[in-house]
Write a protein that holds these residues in place. Sequence first.
Motif, PDB file in Angstrom:
ATOM      1  N   GLY A   1       0.779  -1.231   0.000  1.00 41.25           N
ATOM      2  CA  GLY A   1       0.000   0.000   0.000  1.00 41.25           C
ATOM      3  C   GLY A   1       0.806   1.274   0.000  1.00 41.25           C
ATOM      4  O   GLY A   1       0.246   2.371  -0.040  1.00 41.25           O
ATOM      5  N   ALA A   2       2.140   1.163   0.045  1.00 37.95           N
ATOM      6  CA  ALA A   2       2.999   2.353   0.089  1.00 37.95           C
ATOM      7  C   ALA A   2       3.272   2.885  -1.317  1.00 37.95           C
ATOM      8  O   ALA A   2       3.201   2.153  -2.308  1.00 37.95           O
ATOM      9  CB  ALA A   2       4.316   2.030   0.771  1.00 37.95           C
ATOM     10  N   ILE A   3       3.564   4.169  -1.399  1.00 32.72           N
ATOM     11  CA  ILE A   3       4.196   4.746  -2.584  1.00 32.72           C
ATOM     12  C   ILE A   3       5.607   5.111  -2.148  1.00 32.72           C
ATOM     13  O   ILE A   3       5.828   6.094  -1.439  1.00 32.72           O
ATOM     14  CB  ILE A   3       3.450   5.978  -3.118  1.00 32.72           C
ATOM     15  CG1 ILE A   3       2.030   5.604  -3.544  1.00 32.72           C
ATOM     16  CG2 ILE A   3       4.203   6.584  -4.303  1.00 32.72           C
ATOM     17  CD1 ILE A   3       1.230   6.765  -4.118  1.00 32.72           C
ATOM     18  N   TYR A   4       6.553   4.257  -2.513  1.00 38.11           N
ATOM     19  CA  TYR A   4       7.931   4.374  -2.046  1.00 38.11           C
ATOM     20  C   TYR A   4       8.753   5.084  -3.119  1.00 38.11           C
ATOM     21  O   TYR A   4       8.945   4.567  -4.216  1.00 38.11           O
ATOM     22  CB  TYR A   4       8.492   2.982  -1.770  1.00 38.11           C
ATOM     23  CG  TYR A   4       9.834   2.952  -1.070  1.00 38.11           C
ATOM     24  CD1 TYR A   4       9.920   2.686   0.290  1.00 38.11           C
ATOM     25  CD2 TYR A   4      11.018   3.162  -1.776  1.00 38.11           C
ATOM     26  CE1 TYR A   4      11.157   2.632   0.935  1.00 38.11           C
ATOM     27  CE2 TYR A   4      12.255   3.117  -1.138  1.00 38.11           C
ATOM     28  CZ  TYR A   4      12.311   2.856   0.208  1.00 38.11           C
ATOM     29  OH  TYR A   4      13.547   2.809   0.842  1.00 38.11           O
ATOM     30  N   ALA A   5       9.225   6.280  -2.791  1.00 38.72           N
ATOM     31  CA  ALA A   5      10.044   7.054  -3.721  1.00 38.72           C
ATOM     32  C   ALA A   5      11.506   6.668  -3.537  1.00 38.72           C
ATOM     33  O   ALA A   5      12.080   6.856  -2.461  1.00 38.72           O
ATOM     34  CB  ALA A   5       9.853   8.546  -3.474  1.00 38.72           C
ATOM     35  N   PHE A   6      12.097   6.126  -4.577  1.00 41.13           N
ATOM     36  CA  PHE A   6      13.494   5.693  -4.564  1.00 41.13           C
ATOM     37  C   PHE A   6      14.287   6.756  -5.304  1.00 41.13           C
ATOM     38  O   PHE A   6      14.278   6.815  -6.531  1.00 41.13           O
ATOM     39  CB  PHE A   6      13.587   4.334  -5.256  1.00 41.13           C
ATOM     40  CG  PHE A   6      14.895   3.623  -5.095  1.00 41.13           C
ATOM     41  CD1 PHE A   6      15.429   3.375  -3.849  1.00 41.13           C
ATOM     42  CD2 PHE A   6      15.584   3.170  -6.210  1.00 41.13           C
ATOM     43  CE1 PHE A   6      16.627   2.686  -3.697  1.00 41.13           C
ATOM     44  CE2 PHE A   6      16.785   2.485  -6.083  1.00 41.13           C
ATOM     45  CZ  PHE A   6      17.304   2.247  -4.819  1.00 41.13           C
TER      46      PHE A   6
ATOM     47  N   ASP B   1       6.960  15.006  -4.135  1.00 43.53           N
ATOM     48  CA  ASP B   1       6.681  15.580  -2.816  1.00 43.53           C
ATOM     49  C   ASP B   1       5.279  15.294  -2.316  1.00 43.53           C
ATOM     50  O   ASP B   1       5.078  14.968  -1.152  1.00 43.53           O
ATOM     51  CB  ASP B   1       6.910  17.097  -2.829  1.00 43.53           C
ATOM     52  CG  ASP B   1       8.103  17.478  -1.968  1.00 43.53           C
ATOM     53  OD1 ASP B   1       8.265  16.869  -0.907  1.00 43.53           O
ATOM     54  OD2 ASP B   1       8.866  18.366  -2.361  1.00 43.53           O
ATOM     55  N   ASP B   2       4.284  15.443  -3.188  1.00 42.26           N
ATOM     56  CA  ASP B   2       2.908  15.313  -2.731  1.00 42.26           C
ATOM     57  C   ASP B   2       2.298  13.953  -3.037  1.00 42.26           C
ATOM     58  O   ASP B   2       1.087  13.781  -2.928  1.00 42.26           O
ATOM     59  CB  ASP B   2       2.043  16.418  -3.343  1.00 42.26           C
ATOM     60  CG  ASP B   2       2.078  16.412  -4.863  1.00 42.26           C
ATOM     61  OD1 ASP B   2       2.879  15.655  -5.432  1.00 42.26           O
ATOM     62  OD2 ASP B   2       1.299  17.164  -5.473  1.00 42.26           O
ATOM     63  N   VAL B   3       3.120  12.966  -3.414  1.00 45.19           N
ATOM     64  CA  VAL B   3       2.581  11.644  -3.721  1.00 45.19           C
ATOM     65  C   VAL B   3       3.243  10.543  -2.898  1.00 45.19           C
ATOM     66  O   VAL B   3       2.610   9.534  -2.600  1.00 45.19           O
ATOM     67  CB  VAL B   3       2.701  11.348  -5.236  1.00 45.19           C
ATOM     68  CG1 VAL B   3       4.136  11.124  -5.634  1.00 45.19           C
ATOM     69  CG2 VAL B   3       1.846  10.158  -5.627  1.00 45.19           C
ATOM     70  N   ALA B   4       4.496  10.720  -2.498  1.00 46.78           N
ATOM     71  CA  ALA B   4       5.233   9.654  -1.799  1.00 46.78           C
ATOM     72  C   ALA B   4       4.798   9.544  -0.338  1.00 46.78           C
ATOM     73  O   ALA B   4       4.615  10.537   0.351  1.00 46.78           O
ATOM     74  CB  ALA B   4       6.730   9.915  -1.875  1.00 46.78           C
ATOM     75  N   THR B   5       4.644   8.294   0.128  1.00 51.02           N
ATOM     76  CA  THR B   5       4.414   8.034   1.552  1.00 51.02           C
ATOM     77  C   THR B   5       5.705   7.638   2.247  1.00 51.02           C
ATOM     78  O   THR B   5       5.862   7.855   3.450  1.00 51.02           O
ATOM     79  CB  THR B   5       3.390   6.903   1.737  1.00 51.02           C
ATOM     80  OG1 THR B   5       3.888   5.692   1.139  1.00 51.02           O
ATOM     81  CG2 THR B   5       2.061   7.264   1.089  1.00 51.02           C
ATOM     82  N   HIS B   6       6.609   7.023   1.491  1.00 54.33           N
ATOM     83  CA  HIS B   6       7.899   6.589   2.022  1.00 54.33           C
ATOM     84  C   HIS B   6       8.988   6.998   1.030  1.00 54.33           C
ATOM     85  O   HIS B   6       8.710   7.228  -0.149  1.00 54.33           O
ATOM     86  CB  HIS B   6       7.948   5.070   2.214  1.00 54.33           C
ATOM     87  CG  HIS B   6       6.974   4.555   3.217  1.00 54.33           C
ATOM     88  ND1 HIS B   6       5.611   4.570   3.000  1.00 54.33           N
ATOM     89  CD2 HIS B   6       7.166   3.989   4.453  1.00 54.33           C
ATOM     90  CE1 HIS B   6       4.995   4.047   4.060  1.00 54.33           C
ATOM     91  NE2 HIS B   6       5.904   3.699   4.937  1.00 54.33           N
ATOM     92  N   VAL B   7      10.215   7.072   1.531  1.00 51.69           N
ATOM     93  CA  VAL B   7      11.317   7.472   0.659  1.00 51.69           C
ATOM     94  C   VAL B   7      12.576   6.699   1.021  1.00 51.69           C
ATOM     95  O   VAL B   7      12.837   6.418   2.191  1.00 51.69           O
ATOM     96  CB  VAL B   7      11.575   9.006   0.751  1.00 51.69           C
ATOM     97  CG1 VAL B   7      11.942   9.413   2.165  1.00 51.69           C
ATOM     98  CG2 VAL B   7      12.634   9.453  -0.236  1.00 51.69           C
ATOM     99  N   GLY B   8      13.327   6.330  -0.010  1.00 51.93           N
ATOM    100  CA  GLY B   8      14.660   5.778   0.170  1.00 51.93           C
ATOM    101  C   GLY B   8      15.623   6.631  -0.632  1.00 51.93           C
ATOM    102  O   GLY B   8      15.413   6.840  -1.830  1.00 51.93           O
ATOM    103  N   ILE B   9      16.640   7.159   0.004  1.00 57.50           N
ATOM    104  CA  ILE B   9      17.600   8.047  -0.653  1.00 57.50           C
ATOM    105  C   ILE B   9      18.903   7.286  -0.856  1.00 57.50           C
ATOM    106  O   ILE B   9      19.456   6.726   0.100  1.00 57.50           O
ATOM    107  CB  ILE B   9      17.821   9.329   0.168  1.00 57.50           C
ATOM    108  CG1 ILE B   9      16.503  10.103   0.291  1.00 57.50           C
ATOM    109  CG2 ILE B   9      18.886  10.209  -0.474  1.00 57.50           C
ATOM    110  CD1 ILE B   9      16.591  11.348   1.156  1.00 57.50           C
TER     111      ILE B   9
END
Length: 321
Positions: A32-37, A201-209
Amino acid sequence: MTAILEVSQLCKTYRKARHPAVDHLSFTVDEGAIYAFVGPNGAGKTTTIRIIATLLRPSSGEVRVGGCRVDAERQTVRRLLGLIPDEFGLYGEMLVREYLEFFAGCYGVDPGKRATMVNDLLELVGLAHRRDDAVQTLSRGMRQRLGVARALVHDPALIVADEPAAGLDPRARVELREIFRALQEMGKTIFLSSHVLRELDDVATHVGIVEQGRLVASGTVDDIRTRLRPHRRVRVAFLGPADNAQAWLTQHPQVIEVEVAPAASRNGGSPALLVTLQGGEEAVAQLLAELIRAGFAVLAYTEEQDTLESLFMSLTQGIVT
């Protein structure tokens, strides 16, 4: 939460390369996440995605999709995920509906369900009105949306997108973000790679940098913001001079720092201050109430949030190798 994607100590080294493309990468993505890589060009994003999508074998480490190893259970993994590359290879002479029907057949979708499925997907991506047009007549943005529909024909649990907004105009980018939100509402998990951080910015729930193949930070956007900036910061604009308010705020027991906001970002030209204070949401609300009780004419009061772009700049060093 159940993890749909698990990456553990993933490494990939190319022959004659000075450094690993992916260097002991570990993270998980929950259902269910939107994970921004996110990361700069050359950080290892596309290599990681190719490994996840079973298109490239890792040098070492393990990747699982839905509990299945990508190197040992490739066919199962391919049915669990839908891949959206930065640019699709499309069959231009096919009609739009024929294109989706063809790939539905490749995935073994029941012939009796294909027509309904194709119609639903075209509605989802906003191409129902072009269903009988040749693919080659579509604009770049429409082709990308058709590619999203193609990635969904087998109803995957995980959608993996590699720079999906590359080359799109601003309107097409917004439309693509709305599609991703709709997919999340449908219960899909999205692993989204990009180096254009403002788009996420306005769509991701999680992020990996990532930087130089290594994971710099991973977690929810709010968790990473809190880790980098443990204190709250609010922008306060006043009707009239802010000198007295600045002096009052400086003496407040919960206020850590008071700065004059840059002139270019002041609210409609009104005097504004940036206030850093201890505490959580309650402290932010309480400060506003106390300002009003003290008689200050507060014109605007907003909590400042770090963008993904500012988080990225804080966490990475910009090393070029």
